[in-house]
Design an enzyme around this catalytic site. Sequence first.
Site, PDB file in Angstrom:
ATOM      1  NE  ARG A 152      -7.080  -9.956   4.789  1.00 46.06           N
ATOM      2  CZ  ARG A 152      -8.056  -9.136   4.397  1.00 46.06           C
ATOM      3  NH1 ARG A 152      -7.901  -7.845   4.431  1.00 46.06           N
ATOM      4  NH2 ARG A 152      -9.211  -9.601   4.006  1.00 46.06           N
TER       5      ARG A 152
ATOM      6  CG  HIS B 177      -9.710  -2.145   1.842  1.00 50.02           C
ATOM      7  ND1 HIS B 177      -9.989  -2.670   3.082  1.00 50.02           N
ATOM      8  CD2 HIS B 177      -8.450  -2.537   1.552  1.00 50.02           C
ATOM      9  CE1 HIS B 177      -8.930  -3.340   3.525  1.00 50.02           C
ATOM     10  NE2 HIS B 177      -7.978  -3.281   2.612  1.00 50.02           N
TER      11      HIS B 177
ATOM     12  CG  HIS C 128      -8.220  -7.265   0.237  1.00 48.99           C
ATOM     13  ND1 HIS C 128      -7.015  -7.854   0.537  1.00 48.99           N
ATOM     14  CD2 HIS C 128      -8.218  -6.075   0.898  1.00 48.99           C
ATOM     15  CE1 HIS C 128      -6.332  -7.064   1.346  1.00 48.99           C
ATOM     16  NE2 HIS C 128      -7.029  -5.971   1.580  1.00 48.99           N
TER      17      HIS C 128
ATOM     18  CE1 TYR D  64      -4.382  -1.275   0.759  1.00 47.79           C
ATOM     19  CE2 TYR D  64      -3.062  -2.992   1.794  1.00 47.79           C
ATOM     20  CZ  TYR D  64      -4.266  -2.550   1.286  1.00 47.79           C
ATOM     21  OH  TYR D  64      -5.350  -3.378   1.304  1.00 47.79           O
TER      22      TYR D  64
ATOM     23  CE1 TYR E  79      -2.399  -6.731   3.760  1.00 50.26           C
ATOM     24  CE2 TYR E  79      -3.201  -6.338   1.534  1.00 50.26           C
ATOM     25  CZ  TYR E  79      -3.363  -6.233   2.905  1.00 50.26           C
ATOM     26  OH  TYR E  79      -4.490  -5.639   3.403  1.00 50.26           O
TER      27      TYR E  79
END
Lengths: 247, 199
Positions: free
Chosen positions: A162, A167, A165, A113, A152
């Site tokens: 995770r 959000h 995905h 991120y 990640y």
Amino acid sequence: MTDFITQDQGPLIPRNRALHPAPYDPGYKTSVSRSPSLPLLSMESSLSEETGPTFGHNKFGALDNNLILNWSKGAAPAVGERILVHGRVVDENNRPVPNTLVEIWQANAGGRYRHKKDTYFAPLDPNFGGCGRTITDENGYYEFLTIRPGAYPWPNRGNDWRPMHIHVAIYGHSFGQRLISQMYFEGDPLIDHCPIAATIKDRAQLDRLVAPLDFAKSRPLDFLAYKFDIVLRGRRQTMFENKMEGM
Amino acid sequence: MVQKLDTLQETPSQTAGPYVHIGLMPTYAGNAGYYDEEIGISPLAGDVAGEVIEVVGSVYDGTAWAMRDALIESWQCDAKGVFPGHEGADPNFTGHCRFAANAENGEFTLRTVKPGAYKGRGGVENAPHISLWIVARGINIGLNTRIYFEDEDNDSDPLLNRIEQHPRVQTLIAKKTGYGKYRFDIRLQGEGETVFLDL
Ligand SMILES: [Fe+2]
């Protein structure tokens, strides 16, 4: 617009919390100290929940829903598998929710991120910011062009990852409809191993967050498409809503 | 088999996660300039009618630690008790704000207009309040609560009157700390747990 106004009258249908994750879920360790231990106070919605902010089109840039280009302001495309994420926002009465804000954020193709707190050693992509926003059209449709985020690792149990995905935050037309969720990808084996996905205990409910591959919307030699529909709370609509108190 | 209902079920919630700020508050996440105009920076869009106030507080987890990563959204009516978008609302007030706990000390600040009281269904008077929605890593579904004010008449408010344990009412009441300044702490769990709402 008449339907838009009618649709937005009356109390909100009480939230069925059995469909949502429980606040306390020891598999997701952070939730242990961040979950209320006392029951919520349940009441009929009031104007404070039945009204909400509106966001005019004028505030939006042309690339806001194009995550492949919006970080570089159109100068250079982000690295990754190009995808279109599209779908419809409707309410529990199956009416479209037009003119509502949809915001997304995600990791880059390597699972990193662009956030000052993310220290995963997968590199940042100089041409990827990882957030986008749009307003649904009059039929509740929205679209984003982006890249498929990478899976990640994250600190929870010894080796948790995770699944891929995105959000998603949706406003609806009232503060009581506000919802944040995550979109997963069809066929991702990590979904079955994720303690956050597993906060939703009913598999059929979790499957509602898994976007299917959608060839009809895919563009040959350009991008694949995934469909992700969203259902927000609706309003109770009966002929008896305006009756006198106690009648 | 009984008849089928036509209604749909709401999409299930998932946590906002630790990186919610890049999506909703890019500048806070270190990505200033991402959008031409960021949403929810301030509910004040010009000269507003009424008193501008500052509410300062923290969101504490069950160990009394001030969370550094909480993100909050607020929604409220204007100083006269009219919601933005409704007839007669203050044109310079959006009613909506996004703010986050400070990454160093966990404190948040909401700068807004002090809301007015309004009459709800059946003519019931609602005491002045600001609605909050709190998300963060570890919060599986956004938490709703309200800020009321200790220097207002809260006696007939229908929501406060539904709280059975009277001391818990205090968890929803901001304390005045100075001229136009209030303190409002949110406790997710344990001693002094805030009353969270399901409306
Ligand atoms: Fe994430």
